[in-house]
Structures are given as C-alpha cells and as structure tokens.
Design a protein around this motif. Structure first.
Motif, PDB file in Angstrom:
ATOM      1  N   VAL A   1       0.883  -1.172   0.000  1.00 26.80           N
ATOM      2  CA  VAL A   1       0.000   0.000   0.000  1.00 26.80           C
ATOM      3  C   VAL A   1       0.911   1.211   0.000  1.00 26.80           C
ATOM      4  N   THR A   2       0.652   2.157  -0.890  1.00 27.34           N
ATOM      5  CA  THR A   2       1.497   3.356  -0.965  1.00 27.34           C
ATOM      6  C   THR A   2       0.619   4.597  -1.038  1.00 27.34           C
ATOM      7  N   LEU A   3       0.800   5.504  -0.095  1.00 27.70           N
ATOM      8  CA  LEU A   3      -0.126   6.622   0.091  1.00 27.70           C
ATOM      9  C   LEU A   3       0.613   7.896   0.463  1.00 27.70           C
ATOM     10  N   SER A   4       0.029   9.025   0.096  1.00 29.21           N
ATOM     11  CA  SER A   4       0.458  10.278   0.728  1.00 29.21           C
ATOM     12  C   SER A   4      -0.205  10.348   2.096  1.00 29.21           C
ATOM     13  N   HIS A   5       0.554  10.676   3.100  1.00 31.15           N
ATOM     14  CA  HIS A   5      -0.075  10.853   4.419  1.00 31.15           C
ATOM     15  C   HIS A   5      -1.162  11.915   4.314  1.00 31.15           C
ATOM     16  N   VAL A   6      -0.834  13.015   3.604  1.00 33.76           N
ATOM     17  CA  VAL A   6      -1.803  14.087   3.351  1.00 33.76           C
ATOM     18  C   VAL A   6      -1.938  14.249   1.836  1.00 33.76           C
ATOM     19  N   GLU A   7      -3.170  14.168   1.342  1.00 34.70           N
ATOM     20  CA  GLU A   7      -3.398  14.303  -0.107  1.00 34.70           C
ATOM     21  C   GLU A   7      -3.212  15.760  -0.534  1.00 34.70           C
ATOM     22  N   PHE A   8      -2.496  15.948  -1.645  1.00 32.79           N
ATOM     23  CA  PHE A   8      -2.075  17.305  -2.024  1.00 32.79           C
ATOM     24  C   PHE A   8      -3.232  18.228  -2.383  1.00 32.79           C
ATOM     25  N   ALA A   9      -4.335  17.685  -2.915  1.00 33.44           N
ATOM     26  CA  ALA A   9      -5.418  18.574  -3.365  1.00 33.44           C
ATOM     27  C   ALA A   9      -6.485  18.744  -2.289  1.00 33.44           C
ATOM     28  N   SER A  10      -7.012  17.653  -1.752  1.00 31.52           N
ATOM     29  CA  SER A  10      -8.087  17.770  -0.751  1.00 31.52           C
ATOM     30  C   SER A  10      -7.545  18.135   0.625  1.00 31.52           C
ATOM     31  N   GLY A  11      -6.290  17.784   0.886  1.00 31.79           N
ATOM     32  CA  GLY A  11      -5.741  17.993   2.224  1.00 31.79           C
ATOM     33  C   GLY A  11      -6.125  16.893   3.204  1.00 31.79           C
ATOM     34  N   GLN A  12      -6.789  15.849   2.729  1.00 33.92           N
ATOM     35  CA  GLN A  12      -7.151  14.750   3.642  1.00 33.92           C
ATOM     36  C   GLN A  12      -5.900  14.134   4.257  1.00 33.92           C
ATOM     37  N   ARG A  13      -5.915  14.022   5.598  1.00 36.70           N
ATOM     38  CA  ARG A  13      -4.860  13.267   6.278  1.00 36.70           C
ATOM     39  C   ARG A  13      -5.384  11.855   6.508  1.00 36.70           C
ATOM     40  N   HIS A  14      -4.708  10.875   5.909  1.00 34.00           N
ATOM     41  CA  HIS A  14      -5.147   9.489   6.078  1.00 34.00           C
ATOM     42  C   HIS A  14      -4.821   9.006   7.487  1.00 34.00           C
ATOM     43  N   ASP A  15      -5.600   8.040   7.918  1.00 34.05           N
ATOM     44  CA  ASP A  15      -5.346   7.384   9.208  1.00 34.05           C
ATOM     45  C   ASP A  15      -4.255   6.340   8.980  1.00 34.05           C
ATOM     46  N   ILE A  16      -3.016   6.829   8.859  1.00 33.34           N
ATOM     47  CA  ILE A  16      -1.978   5.884   8.447  1.00 33.34           C
ATOM     48  C   ILE A  16      -1.547   4.966   9.582  1.00 33.34           C
ATOM     49  N   LYS A  17      -1.890   5.311  10.808  1.00 28.94           N
ATOM     50  CA  LYS A  17      -1.581   4.368  11.888  1.00 28.94           C
ATOM     51  C   LYS A  17      -2.418   3.094  11.706  1.00 28.94           C
ATOM     52  N   THR A  18      -3.696   3.279  11.414  1.00 26.36           N
ATOM     53  CA  THR A  18      -4.571   2.115  11.207  1.00 26.36           C
ATOM     54  C   THR A  18      -4.151   1.344   9.954  1.00 26.36           C
ATOM     55  N   ILE A  19      -3.859   2.078   8.885  1.00 23.59           N
ATOM     56  CA  ILE A  19      -3.473   1.412   7.634  1.00 23.59           C
ATOM     57  C   ILE A  19      -2.137   0.689   7.825  1.00 23.59           C
ATOM     58  N   GLY A  20      -1.196   1.361   8.488  1.00 23.93           N
ATOM     59  CA  GLY A  20       0.117   0.753   8.710  1.00 23.93           C
ATOM     60  C   GLY A  20       0.029  -0.510   9.550  1.00 23.93           C
ATOM     61  N   ARG A  21      -0.766  -0.445  10.616  1.00 22.96           N
ATOM     62  CA  ARG A  21      -0.896  -1.637  11.470  1.00 22.96           C
ATOM     63  C   ARG A  21      -1.557  -2.779  10.717  1.00 22.96           C
ATOM     64  N   PHE A  22      -2.560  -2.440   9.916  1.00 17.91           N
ATOM     65  CA  PHE A  22      -3.235  -3.460   9.108  1.00 17.91           C
ATOM     66  C   PHE A  22      -2.219  -4.118   8.169  1.00 17.91           C
ATOM     67  N   CYS A  23      -1.420  -3.291   7.518  1.00 13.88           N
ATOM     68  CA  CYS A  23      -0.426  -3.826   6.577  1.00 13.88           C
ATOM     69  C   CYS A  23       0.569  -4.733   7.308  1.00 13.88           C
ATOM     70  N   ARG A  24       1.050  -4.274   8.442  1.00 14.75           N
ATOM     71  CA  ARG A  24       2.042  -5.064   9.182  1.00 14.75           C
ATOM     72  C   ARG A  24       1.441  -6.413   9.596  1.00 14.75           C
ATOM     73  N   GLU A  25       0.200  -6.374  10.095  1.00 14.87           N
ATOM     74  CA  GLU A  25      -0.440  -7.620  10.554  1.00 14.87           C
ATOM     75  C   GLU A  25      -0.715  -8.583   9.414  1.00 14.87           C
ATOM     76  N   HIS A  26      -0.959  -8.019   8.214  1.00  9.84           N
ATOM     77  CA  HIS A  26      -1.329  -8.877   7.076  1.00  9.84           C
ATOM     78  C   HIS A  26      -0.172  -9.102   6.103  1.00  9.84           C
ATOM     79  N   GLY A  27       1.034  -8.720   6.514  1.00 11.99           N
ATOM     80  CA  GLY A  27       2.208  -9.012   5.684  1.00 11.99           C
ATOM     81  C   GLY A  27       2.295  -8.202   4.400  1.00 11.99           C
ATOM     82  N   LYS A  28       1.731  -6.974   4.403  1.00 15.31           N
ATOM     83  CA  LYS A  28       1.840  -6.105   3.229  1.00 15.31           C
ATOM     84  C   LYS A  28       2.878  -5.019   3.529  1.00 15.31           C
ATOM     85  N   LEU A  29       3.537  -4.550   2.484  1.00 19.73           N
ATOM     86  CA  LEU A  29       4.480  -3.442   2.657  1.00 19.73           C
ATOM     87  C   LEU A  29       3.709  -2.125   2.663  1.00 19.73           C
ATOM     88  N   PHE A  30       4.272  -1.125   3.357  1.00 24.47           N
ATOM     89  CA  PHE A  30       3.570   0.160   3.464  1.00 24.47           C
ATOM     90  C   PHE A  30       4.553   1.301   3.204  1.00 24.47           C
TER      91      PHE A  30
END
Ligand code: PLP
Length: 384
Positions: free
Chosen positions: A160-189
């Motif tokens: 999974v590859t993401l901007s923490h903050v999207e350049f146009a909308s300014g949305q800050r993703h919940d990357i702690k949740t996404i990162g933990r999900f990736c780590r638990e499921h063996g995906k790279l982040f």
C-alpha cells in the motif's frame, strides 16, 4: 529557547512576511532566514575550498540524526535523496516484484506516487489499484479508510502506498490504522510524507511505516532538491538500490579496492556526491522546527486553519477538506459556486499580494505556523 510566538509575524526570521501574505506551503515554501544564512555560509566557504576547513560532512551526519529523531527512526534508516519521487522510485525499483503483484494507492495521489507504479505495470506485470475519493453531503472529499483496507486485504496486494496528506483535498489518512493493518497482514507500506514533515507529527514506528519519502521544500522550509528517505531496518537487505555509484558501498573512500559490498545501512541508497548546499539548508530548517516542537506546531496549525475555515464558511465558500478528528491538515481546499477560481487567484496575487493556488479546480490555501491571524483575516476579507 525559541517558541512559536517569537516566530509568528517575525519579518527577520521569515522575510517573505515583508512582501506577501503567503499561503502556499503545500507548494514551494519561501525560505526562512536561518536557511538562507546557512546557504550564504556555504557559498562563502565553497569559495575557499570545499573540504579543507569546513564541517559540511559532519553537518550532514547531524542532519541524518536530526531527521531520524523527527521520524522516531534510527540514523541507519535514513538516506538523503534529491526529491520525493526519487525515494518512491527507490522502493518501486528495489523490490523483487512478481507478475500479478498488486499495489494499492488512491486515485487522487500526486503523480510522484503514481508513475513509478505505472512503470511497474508496464515492465513487471504488476497491477496498480487506485481507490476513489468520495464526497459527503457537505462536499467534503476523502478516500474512505474502509475502501483502502478492503483493497489492501486482497491476497494479490503486496504494497500500500499513500500520501499521508493528499495534495489537493488535504485529507490526512489514518496511516496508523493502515500501517498496522499492513504489518499484521504481511503487506508493505510506503508513505509520501512531503505534505506532513515539518507541520504534522510523524512516527514511523507507531505508524508501522516501511518506507517514507519527502523532499524538504514544502512544510520543512528547506530548499528544493534535498530530501529524506526512511527505510525500516529489516527491509534494507531486501531492497536493492536501483542507482549504483561510488558511494553505496562499505569502503567508499578506498577508491581503488573495488570492494562492491553494499553498505548495511540506508546509506546504500546514496549513489554519489551529496547536494551539500541543499542539505545544509535543510539542516538549518530541521533544527529550527525541532526546537519549536511538533506538538506546538500542530496546535498552531489547527488554530490558524480553523480560523481560516470559519471565515471562509461565513463568506459562503464550500470547504472541501475533511476536518473531523485527525483527518485535517495544513491544506485548506475550498470552492466558490459564484466566482471564477482562476480569477480569484490572479486577483489576490496582483492586487493584494496574497498567494493561494488552484489545485484540481479548487482553491487551496496552506498557511504555516509563522503566518499571523491578521494575514488570515486579510485573505478572507480580500476574497469576493
Ligand atoms: C504529495 C506530493 N508528493 C510529491 C510532491 C513533489 O515531488 P518531488 O519532491 O519529487 O518533486 C508533491 C508536490 O506538490 C506532493 O504534493
């Protein structure tokens, strides 16, 4: 010790304040005096001979340690890169992709985090999945967390590859949740953090980030072309450096031995001579931001952007940026149903010396901690 208030509206520390109400730190930031002083010092020293009497290379090591501290990483996990794109490209080109491997991102990423993966579709038979943005009843735009996690969970997804903050909308993703999900499921982040570093706190360990990339020219207040790359220590042996030169190796200064053994730390991603002025400028910026403290900057940014949003809403502008919980950022995207957006931007610039920009058809203002309340009020007053 300097505090934020001593910098707010301080024209000596931020000379841009003399001439502009500048609100495009999500674009290219004006340099603070501390950074231009470092660049002038570099220029003076460079005239006298690069390595003879300078501390440049020691200073670059200090920057590595300070950058690691800013991310809660170790200095061995930090490499210097020329820009965000380079860091993302190191990841894209350093992994043993297999045909059919899926890479999940959003459909509203800056292209620095799209084209490297499109190239993998072309060259390695990988598949890029772009999760769409949605709009709520009030027009706030964001990419839903559930939709990202659903695609991340698919067996074919490797990263999974993401901007923490999207350049146009300014949305800050919940990357702690996404990162933990990736780590638990063996995906790279992998995280593009250029819209984060310098303005929002970042903790690669807590957020389970594997790779992170950011140039210094936005919120970090450094010069363009000198950036920071983080790689989790455990992944260094599994990520081949795509660019090889004289510096990637353990014994780089023994030129004639030709000992082609890659460094065991993130220095293996640095292939040749540094952008010394850029890094010395970045060091001055990182040191200033470190003294101020991430939490103090965060609190100041919330106050400034809240004030801006209150004023915009009162004038009838639609707010596009999400603001709930931790989804807000330093980027405020907004729209008018009555007035032409390009005309607004050009009129503000020419007649009011106020700088905002157009992104994806919407107006975008991105103040930094040193902007004043009066500047925010002037922007609101100058808008039609
Ligand atoms: C999210 C994001 N990533 C990357 C960049 C810039 O990439 P680079 O540092 O490679 O120039 C920008 C610039 O606007 C951006 O907004």
């Amino acid at each position: 010790m300097a505090d934020i208030q001593s910098y707010v509206g301080n024209q000596e520390a931020f000379p841009v304040l003399k001439n502009w109400d500048f609100f495009n730190h999500a674009g290219v930031a004006p340099l603070p005096r501390a950074v231009t002083d470092a660049l002038r010092k570099f220029a003076d020293e460079a005239e006298r001979g690069a390595y003879l009497e300078t501390t440049w290379y020691k200073d670059i090591e200090k920057l590595r340690i300070a950058s690691a501290a800013m991310l809660n990483a170790h200095r061995d996990e930090i490499a210097f890169i020329k820009n965000t794109s380079e860091g993302i490209s190191i990841v894209a080109n350093g992994i043993d992709w297999q045909p059919g491997d899926q890479i999940v991102t959003t459909a509203v990423e800056y292209p620095a985090n799209i084209y490297p993966w499109m190239e993998l579709e072309r060259s390695r038979g990988c598949k890029l999945v772009m999760v769409a943005e949605t709009s709520d009843a009030e027009g706030r735009r964001s990419v839903p967390l559930d939709a990202i996690l659903a695609r991340a969970a698919e067996p074919a997804t490797r990263m999974v590859t993401l901007s923490h903050v999207e350049f146009a909308s300014g949305q800050r993703h919940d990357i702690k949740t996404i990162g933990r999900f990736c780590r638990e499921h063996g995906k790279l982040f992998c995280v593009d953090a250029i819209q984060t570093l310098g303005v929002l706190p970042m903790d690669v360990k807590e957020m389970c980030i594997d790779y992170l990339s950011a140039d210094g020219h936005k919120w970090l207040l450094g010069p363009e072309g000198a950036g920071i790359f983080y790689i989790r220590r455990e992944l260094i042996e599994k990520t081949r450096p795509p660019l090889i030169g004289w510096m990637n190796v353990v014994d780089a200064l023994n030129y004639g031995t030709y000992n082609y053994t890659l460094r065991p730390d993130a220095g293996r991603y640095e292939c040749g001579s540094y952008n010394v002025p850029g890094l010395l400028g970045l060091k001055a910026a990182v040191e200033m931001l470190t003294v101020l403290g991430a939490q103090a900057i965060l609190a100041r940014m919330k106050a400034l952007t809240d004030r801006l949003i209150d004023g915009l809403s009162a004038k009838g502008y639609q707010i596009i940026s999400p603001r709930e919980d931790d989804a807000w950022s330093g980027i405020v995207s907004f729209a008018s149903t009555k007035h032409d957006h390009s005309l607004i931007v050009s009129t503000l610039r020419k007649e009011h010396r106020i700088e905002i920009v157009l992104r994806e058809g919407r107006l975008r203002a991105s103040p930094h901690f040193y902007n004043t309340e009066e500047q925010i009020d002037r922007l609101i007053a100058a808008l039609p």
